[in-house]
Design a protein around this motif. Sequence first.
Motif, short mmCIF file in Angstrom:
data_model
loop_
_atom_site.label_atom_id
_atom_site.label_comp_id
_atom_site.label_asym_id
_atom_site.label_seq_id
_atom_site.Cartn_x
_atom_site.Cartn_y
_atom_site.Cartn_z
N ARG A 160 0.85 -1.19 0.00
CA ARG A 160 0.00 0.00 0.00
C ARG A 160 0.89 1.24 0.00
O ARG A 160 1.90 1.29 0.71
CB ARG A 160 -0.90 0.00 1.23
N GLU A 161 0.49 2.24 -0.78
CA GLU A 161 1.30 3.44 -0.88
C GLU A 161 0.44 4.69 -0.70
O GLU A 161 -0.74 4.72 -1.01
CB GLU A 161 2.02 3.51 -2.24
N PHE A 162 1.10 5.71 -0.21
CA PHE A 162 0.47 7.00 0.01
C PHE A 162 0.19 7.66 -1.34
O PHE A 162 1.00 7.61 -2.27
CB PHE A 162 1.40 7.88 0.83
N VAL A 163 -0.97 8.30 -1.45
CA VAL A 163 -1.34 9.03 -2.66
C VAL A 163 -1.44 10.53 -2.38
O VAL A 163 -0.79 11.34 -3.04
CB VAL A 163 -2.67 8.51 -3.23
N ALA A 164 -2.26 10.89 -1.40
CA ALA A 164 -2.48 12.31 -1.12
C ALA A 164 -3.04 12.47 0.28
O ALA A 164 -3.62 11.54 0.83
CB ALA A 164 -3.45 12.92 -2.14
N ALA A 165 -2.87 13.66 0.84
CA ALA A 165 -3.40 13.96 2.16
C ALA A 165 -3.82 15.42 2.21
O ALA A 165 -3.35 16.25 1.42
CB ALA A 165 -2.37 13.66 3.25
N ILE A 166 -4.72 15.70 3.16
CA ILE A 166 -5.23 17.06 3.32
C ILE A 166 -5.39 17.34 4.80
O ILE A 166 -5.81 16.47 5.56
CB ILE A 166 -6.55 17.24 2.54
N SER A 167 -5.06 18.55 5.20
CA SER A 167 -5.19 18.93 6.60
C SER A 167 -6.66 19.09 6.98
O SER A 167 -7.54 19.12 6.12
CB SER A 167 -4.44 20.23 6.86
N TRP A 168 -6.91 19.25 8.27
CA TRP A 168 -8.29 19.32 8.74
C TRP A 168 -9.05 20.50 8.13
O TRP A 168 -10.24 20.42 7.85
CB TRP A 168 -8.32 19.43 10.26
N SER A 169 -8.34 21.58 7.88
CA SER A 169 -8.99 22.77 7.33
C SER A 169 -9.04 22.77 5.81
O SER A 169 -9.74 23.58 5.20
CB SER A 169 -8.25 24.02 7.79
N GLY A 170 -8.26 21.89 5.21
CA GLY A 170 -8.13 21.92 3.75
C GLY A 170 -7.06 22.87 3.27
O GLY A 170 -6.81 22.97 2.07
N GLY A 171 -6.41 23.55 4.20
CA GLY A 171 -5.43 24.55 3.81
C GLY A 171 -4.10 23.99 3.35
O GLY A 171 -3.33 24.69 2.68
N SER A 172 -3.84 22.74 3.70
CA SER A 172 -2.58 22.11 3.29
C SER A 172 -2.87 20.78 2.61
O SER A 172 -3.69 20.02 3.09
CB SER A 172 -1.67 21.88 4.50
N THR A 173 -2.19 20.55 1.52
CA THR A 173 -2.34 19.29 0.79
C THR A 173 -0.96 18.74 0.46
O THR A 173 0.01 19.50 0.34
CB THR A 173 -3.15 19.47 -0.51
N TYR A 174 -0.91 17.44 0.32
CA TYR A 174 0.35 16.73 0.06
C TYR A 174 0.08 15.64 -0.96
O TYR A 174 -0.97 15.01 -0.94
CB TYR A 174 0.87 16.11 1.37
#
Length: 118
Positions: free
Chosen positions: A45-59
Amino acid sequence: QVQLVESGGGLVQAGGSLRLSCAASGRTFSSYAMGWFRQAPGKEREFVAAISWSGGSTYYADSVKGRFTISRDNAKNTVYLQMNSLKPEDTAVYYCAAAPSGHEYDYWGQGTQVTVSS
């Protein structure tokens, strides 16, 4: 306890688009970081994307940067993954996950299959 249900997977031709949704139960969804992961047959399994609780930061993973977009609607307790310019190597089961602490993903959905044909 948080329950996550993914939807939106399917079969698409290379170059096409899909939007995955992950609906979360619970009143504290808006305080959780959320992520998307994927697992292809025979692979980890691999990481694709992430988002902070507010939506202000994405990875994003380098492999999807510029093609995928993660977003969230806290009013709807839903996180999305817009996938454009899909490639056969994007074929996998996609999972959403919740990180109440912001660091570890403690809750996982059941996954949704994405198949990209060449």
